[in-house]
Motif scaffolding. Sequence first.
Motif, PDB file in Angstrom:
ATOM      1  N   LYS A  45       0.798  -1.220   0.000  1.00 53.80           N
ATOM      2  CA  LYS A  45       0.000   0.000   0.000  1.00 53.80           C
ATOM      3  C   LYS A  45       0.837   1.280   0.000  1.00 53.80           C
ATOM      4  CE  LYS A  45      -3.934  -2.091   2.301  1.00 53.80           C
ATOM      5  NZ  LYS A  45      -4.798  -2.110   3.473  1.00 53.80           N
ATOM      6  N   GLU A  46       2.150   1.170   0.220  1.00 55.85           N
ATOM      7  CA  GLU A  46       3.018   2.356   0.311  1.00 55.85           C
ATOM      8  C   GLU A  46       3.141   3.006  -1.065  1.00 55.85           C
ATOM      9  OE1 GLU A  46       4.849   5.345   1.478  1.00 55.85           O
ATOM     10  OE2 GLU A  46       4.595   3.890   3.072  1.00 55.85           O
ATOM     11  N   THR A  47       2.504   4.157  -1.243  1.00 57.85           N
ATOM     12  CA  THR A  47       2.491   4.825  -2.547  1.00 57.85           C
ATOM     13  C   THR A  47       3.823   5.488  -2.892  1.00 57.85           C
ATOM     14  OG1 THR A  47       1.555   6.806  -1.529  1.00 57.85           O
ATOM     15  CG2 THR A  47       0.007   5.227  -2.476  1.00 57.85           C
ATOM     16  N   ALA A  48       4.623   5.825  -1.888  1.00 54.64           N
ATOM     17  CA  ALA A  48       5.897   6.496  -2.153  1.00 54.64           C
ATOM     18  C   ALA A  48       6.999   5.514  -2.551  1.00 54.64           C
ATOM     19  CB  ALA A  48       6.333   7.283  -0.918  1.00 54.64           C
ATOM     20  N   LEU A  49       6.729   4.220  -2.453  1.00 55.19           N
ATOM     21  CA  LEU A  49       7.736   3.203  -2.749  1.00 55.19           C
ATOM     22  C   LEU A  49       7.613   2.764  -4.207  1.00 55.19           C
ATOM     23  CD1 LEU A  49       9.870   1.724  -1.039  1.00 55.19           C
ATOM     24  CD2 LEU A  49       8.181  -0.048  -0.597  1.00 55.19           C
ATOM     25  N   PRO A  50       8.675   2.942  -5.005  1.00 54.13           N
ATOM     26  CA  PRO A  50       8.635   2.523  -6.412  1.00 54.13           C
ATOM     27  C   PRO A  50       8.404   1.008  -6.531  1.00 54.13           C
ATOM     28  CG  PRO A  50      10.571   3.875  -5.981  1.00 54.13           C
ATOM     29  CD  PRO A  50       9.951   3.562  -4.654  1.00 54.13           C
ATOM     30  N   LEU A  51       7.847   0.582  -7.639  1.00 56.18           N
ATOM     31  CA  LEU A  51       7.536  -0.832  -7.865  1.00 56.18           C
ATOM     32  C   LEU A  51       8.763  -1.726  -7.688  1.00 56.18           C
ATOM     33  CD1 LEU A  51       5.483  -2.985  -8.644  1.00 56.18           C
ATOM     34  CD2 LEU A  51       5.997  -2.496 -11.039  1.00 56.18           C
ATOM     35  N   GLU A  52       9.911  -1.285  -8.194  1.00 56.89           N
ATOM     36  CA  GLU A  52      11.144  -2.085  -8.066  1.00 56.89           C
ATOM     37  C   GLU A  52      11.490  -2.307  -6.600  1.00 56.89           C
ATOM     38  OE1 GLU A  52      13.900   0.360 -10.159  1.00 56.89           O
ATOM     39  OE2 GLU A  52      13.138  -0.192 -12.117  1.00 56.89           O
ATOM     40  N   ASP A  53      11.356  -1.273  -5.790  1.00 56.19           N
ATOM     41  CA  ASP A  53      11.650  -1.390  -4.368  1.00 56.19           C
ATOM     42  C   ASP A  53      10.626  -2.272  -3.670  1.00 56.19           C
ATOM     43  OD1 ASP A  53      13.935   0.143  -4.571  1.00 56.19           O
ATOM     44  OD2 ASP A  53      12.987   1.995  -3.867  1.00 56.19           O
ATOM     45  N   LYS A  54       9.376  -2.195  -4.088  1.00 55.70           N
ATOM     46  CA  LYS A  54       8.350  -3.067  -3.506  1.00 55.70           C
ATOM     47  C   LYS A  54       8.688  -4.522  -3.770  1.00 55.70           C
ATOM     48  CE  LYS A  54       4.365   0.002  -3.570  1.00 55.70           C
ATOM     49  NZ  LYS A  54       2.974   0.189  -3.933  1.00 55.70           N
ATOM     50  N   GLU A  55       9.077  -4.829  -5.007  1.00 51.92           N
ATOM     51  CA  GLU A  55       9.425  -6.205  -5.367  1.00 51.92           C
ATOM     52  C   GLU A  55      10.617  -6.694  -4.560  1.00 51.92           C
ATOM     53  OE1 GLU A  55       9.929  -6.029  -9.602  1.00 51.92           O
ATOM     54  OE2 GLU A  55       7.769  -5.974  -9.972  1.00 51.92           O
ATOM     55  N   LYS A  56      11.634  -5.866  -4.419  1.00 49.92           N
ATOM     56  CA  LYS A  56      12.813  -6.244  -3.634  1.00 49.92           C
ATOM     57  C   LYS A  56      12.428  -6.422  -2.164  1.00 49.92           C
ATOM     58  CE  LYS A  56      17.559  -5.087  -2.587  1.00 49.92           C
ATOM     59  NZ  LYS A  56      18.718  -4.251  -2.863  1.00 49.92           N
ATOM     60  N   ALA A  57      11.612  -5.525  -1.653  1.00 49.87           N
ATOM     61  CA  ALA A  57      11.187  -5.604  -0.254  1.00 49.87           C
ATOM     62  C   ALA A  57      10.414  -6.892   0.007  1.00 49.87           C
ATOM     63  CB  ALA A  57      10.345  -4.379   0.107  1.00 49.87           C
ATOM     64  N   LEU A  58       9.534  -7.266  -0.906  1.00 46.11           N
ATOM     65  CA  LEU A  58       8.750  -8.487  -0.728  1.00 46.11           C
ATOM     66  C   LEU A  58       9.635  -9.727  -0.773  1.00 46.11           C
ATOM     67  CD1 LEU A  58       5.577  -7.515  -2.780  1.00 46.11           C
ATOM     68  CD2 LEU A  58       5.780  -7.713  -0.282  1.00 46.11           C
ATOM     69  N   LYS A  59      10.688  -9.717  -1.608  1.00 47.05           N
ATOM     70  CA  LYS A  59      11.636 -10.840  -1.648  1.00 47.05           C
ATOM     71  C   LYS A  59      12.405 -10.933  -0.335  1.00 47.05           C
ATOM     72  CE  LYS A  59      12.214 -10.945  -6.636  1.00 47.05           C
ATOM     73  NZ  LYS A  59      13.087 -10.692  -7.774  1.00 47.05           N
ATOM     74  N   LEU A  60      12.860  -9.801   0.184  1.00 46.22           N
ATOM     75  CA  LEU A  60      13.576  -9.800   1.463  1.00 46.22           C
ATOM     76  C   LEU A  60      12.662 -10.256   2.597  1.00 46.22           C
ATOM     77  CD1 LEU A  60      15.597  -6.476   1.127  1.00 46.22           C
ATOM     78  CD2 LEU A  60      16.518  -8.792   1.134  1.00 46.22           C
ATOM     79  N   LEU A  61      11.418  -9.855   2.539  1.00 44.34           N
ATOM     80  CA  LEU A  61      10.446 -10.272   3.537  1.00 44.34           C
ATOM     81  C   LEU A  61      10.289 -11.788   3.543  1.00 44.34           C
ATOM     82  CD1 LEU A  61       8.309  -9.333   5.627  1.00 44.34           C
ATOM     83  CD2 LEU A  61       6.682  -9.280   3.749  1.00 44.34           C
ATOM     84  N   GLU A  62      10.190 -12.372   2.345  1.00 42.97           N
ATOM     85  CA  GLU A  62      10.071 -13.820   2.240  1.00 42.97           C
ATOM     86  C   GLU A  62      11.313 -14.507   2.811  1.00 42.97           C
ATOM     87  OE1 GLU A  62       7.503 -15.743   1.285  1.00 42.97           O
ATOM     88  OE2 GLU A  62       6.319 -13.917   1.068  1.00 42.97           O
ATOM     89  N   GLN A  63      12.506 -13.956   2.546  1.00 38.71           N
ATOM     90  CA  GLN A  63      13.743 -14.535   3.088  1.00 38.71           C
ATOM     91  C   GLN A  63      13.729 -14.512   4.608  1.00 38.71           C
ATOM     92  OE1 GLN A  63      17.091 -12.437   1.390  1.00 38.71           O
ATOM     93  NE2 GLN A  63      16.647 -13.153  -0.677  1.00 38.71           N
ATOM     94  N   ASP A  64      13.312 -13.397   5.185  1.00 43.07           N
ATOM     95  CA  ASP A  64      13.255 -13.292   6.643  1.00 43.07           C
ATOM     96  C   ASP A  64      12.238 -14.269   7.220  1.00 43.07           C
ATOM     97  OD1 ASP A  64      15.273 -11.416   7.137  1.00 43.07           O
ATOM     98  OD2 ASP A  64      13.932  -9.724   6.812  1.00 43.07           O
ATOM     99  N   MET A  65      11.118 -14.454   6.538  1.00 40.84           N
ATOM    100  CA  MET A  65      10.099 -15.388   7.021  1.00 40.84           C
ATOM    101  C   MET A  65      10.642 -16.819   7.010  1.00 40.84           C
ATOM    102  SD  MET A  65       6.643 -13.785   5.320  1.00 40.84           S
ATOM    103  CE  MET A  65       5.524 -14.982   6.027  1.00 40.84           C
ATOM    104  N   VAL A  66      11.384 -17.174   5.985  1.00 45.02           N
ATOM    105  CA  VAL A  66      11.967 -18.519   5.897  1.00 45.02           C
ATOM    106  C   VAL A  66      13.004 -18.713   7.006  1.00 45.02           C
ATOM    107  CG1 VAL A  66      13.438 -20.009   4.478  1.00 45.02           C
ATOM    108  CG2 VAL A  66      11.509 -18.811   3.441  1.00 45.02           C
ATOM    109  N   GLU A  67      13.843 -17.716   7.244  1.00 46.76           N
ATOM    110  CA  GLU A  67      14.859 -17.804   8.297  1.00 46.76           C
ATOM    111  C   GLU A  67      14.246 -17.931   9.691  1.00 46.76           C
ATOM    112  OE1 GLU A  67      17.667 -14.609   7.999  1.00 46.76           O
ATOM    113  OE2 GLU A  67      18.238 -15.168   5.964  1.00 46.76           O
ATOM    114  N   MET A  68      13.063 -17.349   9.845  1.00 50.74           N
ATOM    115  CA  MET A  68      12.414 -17.395  11.135  1.00 50.74           C
ATOM    116  C   MET A  68      11.878 -18.790  11.379  1.00 50.74           C
ATOM    117  SD  MET A  68       9.504 -14.829  12.425  1.00 50.74           S
ATOM    118  CE  MET A  68       8.192 -15.665  13.246  1.00 50.74           C
TER     119      MET A  68
END
Length: 68
Positions: A45-68
């Motif tokens: 929902k973050e409108t100030a975040l470019p699409l590329e950054d959203k995609e990278k953020a979601l990938k990092l989020l998935e990595q953190d979830m797996v590590e947890m």
Amino acid sequence: MGSKKFKDTKIGKFLAGTAPSIIDTVGDVLPNNGVFGLVKNLIKKETALPLEDKEKALKLLEQDMVEM
């Protein structure tokens, strides 16, 4: 992840530079699946975040979830 705060995770560190408003909201909480789900919605929902950054953020989020 132990007692690592959300702001100290991979996604937390990334968002600190790209979407500090999200870190202001959840940076000091201990990460769990509920927090990661909340952050996933905030990223989408973050409108100030470019699409590329959203995609990278979601990938990092998935990595953190797996590590947890």
